[in-house]
Design a protein around this motif. Structure first.
Motif, PDB file in Angstrom:
ATOM      1  N   LEU A 146       0.818  -1.213   0.000  1.00  0.00           N
ATOM      2  CA  LEU A 146       0.000   0.000   0.000  1.00  0.00           C
ATOM      3  C   LEU A 146       0.852   1.263   0.000  1.00  0.00           C
ATOM      4  O   LEU A 146       0.497   2.260  -0.646  1.00  0.00           O
ATOM      5  CB  LEU A 146      -0.966  -0.014   1.186  1.00  0.00           C
ATOM      6  N   ASP A 147       1.973   1.255   0.702  1.00  0.00           N
ATOM      7  CA  ASP A 147       2.894   2.405   0.653  1.00  0.00           C
ATOM      8  C   ASP A 147       3.396   2.621  -0.771  1.00  0.00           C
ATOM      9  O   ASP A 147       3.429   3.754  -1.258  1.00  0.00           O
ATOM     10  CB  ASP A 147       4.085   2.196   1.590  1.00  0.00           C
ATOM     11  N   ASN A 148       3.793   1.559  -1.430  1.00  0.00           N
ATOM     12  CA  ASN A 148       4.283   1.674  -2.808  1.00  0.00           C
ATOM     13  C   ASN A 148       3.176   2.118  -3.758  1.00  0.00           C
ATOM     14  O   ASN A 148       3.412   2.930  -4.659  1.00  0.00           O
ATOM     15  CB  ASN A 148       4.890   0.355  -3.288  1.00  0.00           C
ATOM     16  N   PHE A 149       1.968   1.601  -3.572  1.00  0.00           N
ATOM     17  CA  PHE A 149       0.843   2.012  -4.409  1.00  0.00           C
ATOM     18  C   PHE A 149       0.547   3.502  -4.233  1.00  0.00           C
ATOM     19  O   PHE A 149       0.321   4.225  -5.204  1.00  0.00           O
ATOM     20  CB  PHE A 149      -0.400   1.179  -4.082  1.00  0.00           C
ATOM     21  N   TYR A 150       0.545   3.965  -2.992  1.00  0.00           N
ATOM     22  CA  TYR A 150       0.310   5.394  -2.726  1.00  0.00           C
ATOM     23  C   TYR A 150       1.397   6.247  -3.385  1.00  0.00           C
ATOM     24  O   TYR A 150       1.096   7.246  -4.041  1.00  0.00           O
ATOM     25  CB  TYR A 150       0.264   5.644  -1.218  1.00  0.00           C
ATOM     26  N   ASN A 151       2.656   5.860  -3.226  1.00  0.00           N
ATOM     27  CA  ASN A 151       3.750   6.613  -3.840  1.00  0.00           C
ATOM     28  C   ASN A 151       3.636   6.625  -5.362  1.00  0.00           C
ATOM     29  O   ASN A 151       3.858   7.659  -6.001  1.00  0.00           O
ATOM     30  CB  ASN A 151       5.106   6.033  -3.423  1.00  0.00           C
ATOM     31  N   SER A 155       2.597  10.028  -7.686  1.00  0.00           N
ATOM     32  CA  SER A 155       3.621  10.544  -8.597  1.00  0.00           C
ATOM     33  C   SER A 155       2.993  11.153  -9.847  1.00  0.00           C
ATOM     34  O   SER A 155       3.632  11.918 -10.554  1.00  0.00           O
ATOM     35  CB  SER A 155       4.608   9.444  -8.989  1.00  0.00           C
ATOM     36  N   PHE A 156       1.721  10.836 -10.123  1.00  0.00           N
ATOM     37  CA  PHE A 156       1.011  11.404 -11.255  1.00  0.00           C
ATOM     38  C   PHE A 156       0.215  12.652 -10.875  1.00  0.00           C
ATOM     39  O   PHE A 156      -0.500  13.204 -11.698  1.00  0.00           O
ATOM     40  CB  PHE A 156       0.056  10.363 -11.868  1.00  0.00           C
ATOM     41  N   ALA A 157       0.296  13.080  -9.647  1.00  0.00           N
ATOM     42  CA  ALA A 157      -0.498  14.219  -9.182  1.00  0.00           C
ATOM     43  C   ALA A 157      -0.070  15.509  -9.878  1.00  0.00           C
ATOM     44  O   ALA A 157       1.098  15.718 -10.178  1.00  0.00           O
ATOM     45  CB  ALA A 157      -0.346  14.362  -7.670  1.00  0.00           C
ATOM     46  N   LEU A 158      -1.051  16.351 -10.097  1.00  0.00           N
ATOM     47  CA  LEU A 158      -0.839  17.652 -10.727  1.00  0.00           C
ATOM     48  C   LEU A 158      -1.410  18.726  -9.814  1.00  0.00           C
ATOM     49  O   LEU A 158      -2.359  18.490  -9.063  1.00  0.00           O
ATOM     50  CB  LEU A 158      -1.560  17.728 -12.080  1.00  0.00           C
ATOM     51  N   THR A 159      -0.858  19.906  -9.905  1.00  0.00           N
ATOM     52  CA  THR A 159      -1.467  21.028  -9.207  1.00  0.00           C
ATOM     53  C   THR A 159      -2.666  21.483 -10.017  1.00  0.00           C
ATOM     54  O   THR A 159      -2.809  21.161 -11.205  1.00  0.00           O
ATOM     55  CB  THR A 159      -0.465  22.188  -9.047  1.00  0.00           C
ATOM     56  N   GLN A 160      -3.542  22.275  -9.395  1.00  0.00           N
ATOM     57  CA  GLN A 160      -4.734  22.720 -10.109  1.00  0.00           C
ATOM     58  C   GLN A 160      -4.375  23.611 -11.291  1.00  0.00           C
ATOM     59  O   GLN A 160      -5.044  23.594 -12.308  1.00  0.00           O
ATOM     60  CB  GLN A 160      -5.673  23.463  -9.163  1.00  0.00           C
TER      61      GLN A 160
END
Length: 174
Positions: A146-151, A155-160
């Motif tokens: 789950l830690d690896n899945f969250y990371n 990693s694909f997150a974008l700012t608004q």
């Protein structure tokens, strides 16, 4: 009466009796051993009211054996797993093998079993780093997964400000 098991090696059942109620197993190439299992074979139980203190010995830089208490086995608890990979940095405790002339070479450690009363066994304090982790492997695997899945997913997150509006896409806030 006793057996000793190291992962990747054959089971040892040839404990040497060095004194009355004192047995020793040799562990060659102990530097590459992480855990050791000590168990009763089932051929002969301990006498009523007794059990076996389990000790680990490795040679220090001078070749003198350093003995440390790992724990115990008994008729009620006929086997135990001990972690020995970090024991070389621990302090020396009292042990029943001190005055015996047991031959020990530089790259060979020993597991000692001393038959003693159960009341004495339960009052002894083994070295802290000999205990095996109480977290089961499935729980540990799940936490790491789950830690690896969250990371990975964050990693694909974008700012608004980086997002391009598209009415056909759905976004899930982290």
């Amino acid at each position: 009466m006793f057996g000793c098991l190291v992962a990747g090696r054959l089971v040892q059942t040839d404990a040497q009796q060095v004194a009355e109620g004192k047995f020793v197993f040799n562990l060659p190439d102990y530097e590459n051993v992480n855990h050791v299992v000590v168990f009763m074979l089932g051929t002969a139980p301990f006498p009523v009211g007794t059990g076996g203190s389990v000790y680990f010995s490795y040679p220090d830089k001078d070749g003198t054996p350093v003995w440390q208490l790992l724990g115990f086995i008994s008729n009620e608890k006929p086997s135990a797993i001990f972690k020995i990979s970090r024991l070389k940095t621990e302090e020396i405790g009292q042990h029943p093998f001190g005055m015996m002339n047991i031959v020990q070479t530089q790259s060979v450690a020993q597991i000692g079993i001393s038959v003693e009363p159960v009341e004495f066994l339960t009052q002894q304090t083994p070295v802290a780093s000999a205990a095996v982790s109480t977290v089961d492997s499935f729980t540990q695997f799940t936490q790491k997964m789950l830690d690896n899945f969250y990371n990975f997913s964050t990693s694909f997150a974008l700012t608004q400000a980086q997002m391009i509006p598209s009415p056909t896409e759905m976004f899930i806030p982290v």
